[in-house]
Write an enzyme that holds these catalytic residues in place. Structure first.
Site, mmCIF file in Angstrom:
data_model
loop_
_atom_site.group_PDB
_atom_site.id
_atom_site.type_symbol
_atom_site.label_atom_id
_atom_site.label_comp_id
_atom_site.label_asym_id
_atom_site.label_seq_id
_atom_site.Cartn_x
_atom_site.Cartn_y
_atom_site.Cartn_z
ATOM 1 N N ASP A 1 -47.273 -6.344 -33.571
ATOM 2 C CA ASP A 1 -46.258 -5.348 -33.245
ATOM 3 C C ASP A 1 -46.204 -5.132 -31.741
ATOM 4 O OD1 ASP A 1 -44.451 -3.314 -33.131
ATOM 5 O OD2 ASP A 1 -45.800 -1.767 -33.938
ATOM 6 N N ARG B 1 -41.641 1.088 -41.117
ATOM 7 C CA ARG B 1 -40.849 1.742 -42.164
ATOM 8 C C ARG B 1 -39.644 0.896 -42.554
ATOM 9 N NH1 ARG B 1 -40.072 6.839 -38.227
ATOM 10 N NH2 ARG B 1 -41.993 5.920 -37.414
ATOM 11 N N LYS C 1 -43.628 -2.077 -26.235
ATOM 12 C CA LYS C 1 -44.758 -1.178 -25.980
ATOM 13 C C LYS C 1 -45.336 -1.440 -24.589
ATOM 14 C CE LYS C 1 -46.568 -0.928 -30.735
ATOM 15 N NZ LYS C 1 -46.489 0.536 -30.909
ATOM 16 N N ASP D 1 -39.496 -0.257 -32.325
ATOM 17 C CA ASP D 1 -40.945 -0.093 -32.488
ATOM 18 C C ASP D 1 -41.275 0.740 -33.733
ATOM 19 O OD1 ASP D 1 -43.595 -0.402 -31.933
ATOM 20 O OD2 ASP D 1 -43.652 1.086 -30.296
ATOM 21 N N LYS E 1 -47.964 -2.641 -45.327
ATOM 22 C CA LYS E 1 -47.275 -3.039 -44.094
ATOM 23 C C LYS E 1 -48.003 -4.242 -43.510
ATOM 24 C CE LYS E 1 -46.408 -1.472 -39.307
ATOM 25 N NZ LYS E 1 -46.324 -0.322 -38.378
ATOM 26 N N GLU F 1 -40.852 -0.130 -36.666
ATOM 27 C CA GLU F 1 -40.483 -1.268 -37.509
ATOM 28 C C GLU F 1 -41.155 -1.241 -38.874
ATOM 29 O OE1 GLU F 1 -42.914 -1.299 -35.441
ATOM 30 O OE2 GLU F 1 -44.483 -2.098 -36.732
ATOM 31 N N ASP G 1 -51.805 -4.571 -37.018
ATOM 32 C CA ASP G 1 -50.691 -3.867 -37.659
ATOM 33 C C ASP G 1 -50.357 -4.458 -39.045
ATOM 34 O OD1 ASP G 1 -49.134 -1.604 -37.331
ATOM 35 O OD2 ASP G 1 -47.418 -2.690 -36.525
HETATM 36 N N1 BES Z 1 -47.832 0.111 -35.472
HETATM 37 C C1 BES Z 1 -47.365 1.273 -34.800
HETATM 38 C C2 BES Z 1 -48.228 2.503 -35.079
HETATM 39 C C3 BES Z 1 -49.635 2.466 -34.581
HETATM 40 C C4 BES Z 1 -49.963 3.064 -33.391
HETATM 41 C C5 BES Z 1 -50.642 1.910 -35.338
HETATM 42 C C6 BES Z 1 -51.275 3.086 -32.950
HETATM 43 C C7 BES Z 1 -51.958 1.917 -34.905
HETATM 44 C C8 BES Z 1 -52.264 2.504 -33.707
HETATM 45 C C9 BES Z 1 -45.937 1.592 -35.235
HETATM 46 O O1 BES Z 1 -45.144 0.518 -35.585
HETATM 47 C C10 BES Z 1 -45.273 2.265 -34.100
HETATM 48 O O2 BES Z 1 -45.103 1.641 -33.102
HETATM 49 N N2 BES Z 1 -44.900 3.526 -34.298
HETATM 50 C C11 BES Z 1 -44.245 4.284 -33.282
HETATM 51 C C12 BES Z 1 -43.113 5.020 -33.928
HETATM 52 C C13 BES Z 1 -42.122 5.615 -32.957
HETATM 53 C C14 BES Z 1 -41.413 4.527 -32.187
HETATM 54 C C15 BES Z 1 -41.124 6.441 -33.726
HETATM 55 C C16 BES Z 1 -45.271 5.244 -32.703
HETATM 56 O O3 BES Z 1 -46.161 5.695 -33.416
HETATM 57 O O4 BES Z 1 -45.196 5.489 -31.497
HETATM 58 ZN ZN ZN Z 2 -46.164 -1.143 -36.230
HETATM 59 MN MN MN Z 3 -44.214 -0.321 -33.904
#
Ligand code: BES
Ligand code: ZN
Ligand code: MN
Length: 509
Positions: free
Chosen positions: A277, A358, A284, A354, A272, A356, A295
């Site tokens: 992000d 996947r 966020k 968010d 990834k 994103e 990210d």
């Molecule tokens: N890049 C984030 C995940 C992340 C969070 C990485 C904290 C490192 C530290 C990912 O893209 C994300 O935002 N995931 C969301 C998914 C949700 C919207 C279903 C999450 O984990 O809140």
């Molecule tokens: Zn992310």
């Molecule tokens: Mn995200």
């Protein structure tokens, strides 16, 4: 830093600033000094024996004593190794990291480790010296790109003295050090890329780094830009990258041909590479948003993995795929509710921009599966906050459809200290990501099993190929909250998690 091994005893070396010995934990009144430390105690005028029996030196993990020696222009460094029964490579990496950082702050420029003291009992001195060397090299890293004037003094030389006990192992120890040197070079090179902020490390920049790597190591590198991605039908990466006015998306493929000709097994490694992000339209909160420059950690780890694969000439063929895009809100961003079509035709309902990672990975996974028919696909992604909630900063989440692959990765995790914890993946989780309007949805309205449902989503894009997904959201970088708990050899910021792990896995194949 130069890594050396010699047959001589450390005390006979003329040109080292400190001799380093390890001590396993001892307790109770009148604790005894192991006999193997007699030569060191002699130089210290009996101080060691006294300090150990008084409980001043206990050999606890993380403990370091720098002892001046009467009449000698040299120091004795005693590092605690913790309980003998739990002494393993990881303890040695951490002990070495602690020692070299102390040594640096005291301006000690060359160290001699007395190997016998770090491989007590039946432990393997070759493994021990490799672990100590690895911890030493990795611990001194600092990201100085934007503050070069502050680069501090450093330890320039680490020597392992084998002594009569281990002298016959000299060639094997030297071989181990050479391997560690190449591993550490790859990790430190990757750290310099992974620590760069998003205004420098754009998708195009990552593509350039891949090309530079390809040139240096003779690897084939292909960069797919927006136009190419559109022709290929990679609607996932394109959707995620569509909001960025300045940094368009890229898919980057780096190929290492392997050593076995056409009979080589092929391992695909997909990363990834979200260079920033922000969450996109599903933006966020501001707190800690700057961490989202990390990210891209999965993609940068993939670059490091290809570098070690080439440097160590591993047997299997390795195909690295970097799914790179910047996830930011704008008038051209993808939106919640959008349905996008990915490489191969599967469709995704985007419920949260968010989620994103996947979406971007879907194209890379299905593309590499269809075009390279790999024997295994392993992806690395800072995919979910839910994985950090579940496992913290110590282990990455492992999801796998193939038990043999999972076992091999778990074993590499133990060997390298890049630990994994296997999570379940069951039919019900696939049901949870089913969409009414598309093949899958990228997010649930409710939060349970966030790391697992993300993995179930990815599974949709790898078909029947044995696959493992590493959710490295908690382990890829050391943020301010985690610094206190991070191993001594993981500098703050980007760690390079996954490079040593996959190097071990590929070397074992
Ligand atoms: N890049 C984030 C995940 C992340 C969070 C990485 C904290 C490192 C530290 C990912 O893209 C994300 O935002 N995931 C969301 C998914 C949700 C919207 C279903 C999450 O984990 O809140
Ligand atoms: Zn992310
Ligand atoms: Mn995200």
């Amino acid at each position: 830093m130069k890594l050396e091994a010699v047959r001589a005893e450390a005390w006979d070396l003329a040109d080292v600033d400190a001799v380093v010995v390890g001590l396993t934990e001892r307790s109770g009144p009148e604790a005894a000094l192991p006999r193997s430390l007699a030569p060191d105690d002699e130089r210290a005028g009996g101080y060691l024996k006294q300090a150990v029996s008084r409980g001043e030196i206990r050999g606890k993990r993380g403990e370091v004593h720098v002892i001046p020696l009467p009449g000698l222009d040299r120091r004795l460094v005693v590092v605690g190794l913790g309980p003998e029964r739990s002494l393993d490579s990881e303890e040695l990496r951490r002990a070495a990291g602690t020692v070299v950082r102390q040594a640096r702050s005291r301006r000690l420029r060359s160290l001699a480790f007395r190997l016998a003291l770090f491989a007590p009992g039946r432990r393997d001195p070759v493994l021990a010296s490799s672990a100590l060397a690895e911890g030493s090299r990795l611990a001194l890293y600092e990201f100085t790109r934007f503050k070069p004037s502050e680069s501090p003094a450093t330890v320039e030389r680490v020597v392992f003295s084998l002594g009569p006990e281990h002298g016959r192992l000299l060639a094997r120890v030297r071989g181990g050090l050479e391997t560690v040197g190449k591993l550490a070079d790859a990790v430190l090179w990757a750290r310099d890329i992974g620590n760069l902020p998003a205004n420098v490390a754009s998708p195009a920049f990552l593509a350039e780094q891949a090309q530079a790597l390809g040139k240096e190591f003779g690897l084939k590198v292909t960069v797919y830009d927006e136009q190419k991605l559109a022709e290929m039908g990679c609607g996932g990466i394109l959707a995620v990258g569509s909001g960025s006015a300045t940094h368009p998306p890229r898919m980057v493929v780096v190929e290492y041909p392997g050593q076995g000709g056409s009979r080589s097994r092929t391992v695909a490694v997909v990363g990834k590479g979200i260079t920033f992000d922000s969450g996109g339209i599903s933006i966020k909160p501001a707190m800690h948003m700057s961490d989202m420059k990390f990210d891209k950690s999965g993609a940068v780890a993939v670059l490091g993995i290809l570098r070690v694969a080439a440097a160590l000439k591993v047997r299997p063929k390795v195909v690295g795929v970097l799914c790179c895009a910047e996830n930011v809100p704008s008038g051209s961003s993808y939106r919640p509710g959008d349905v996008v079509k990915t490489f191969g035709g599967k469709t995704i309902e985007v419920l949260n921009t968010d989620a994103e990672g996947r979406v971007a990975l879907s194209d890379g996974l299905s593309w590499v599966n269809a075009t390279h028919h790999p024997d295994a696909i392993i992806d690395l992604a800072t995919l979910t906050g839910a994985c950090v909630t579940a496992l913290g900063f110590d282990s990455a989440g492992l999801f796998a459809t193939d038990d043999a692959l999972a076992r091999a990765l778990l074993a590499s995790g133990e060997a390298t200290g890049e630990r994994l914890w296997r999570m379940p993946l069951r039919p019900v989780h696939h049901e949870m990501v089913r969409s009414d309007v598309a093949d899958v949805k990228n997010s649930l309205e409710a939060p349970p099993a966030g790391a697992i449902t993300a993995a179930a989503f990815l599974h949709t894009f790898v078909g029947e190929t044995p696959w493992a997904h590493l959710d490295i959201a908690g382990t890829a970088y050391v943020g301010s909250g985690a610094a206190r708990f991070a191993p001594s050899y993981a500098s703050s910021g980007f760690v390079g998690f996954g490079i040593r792990l996959l190097a071990d896995y590929l070397r074992a194949l």
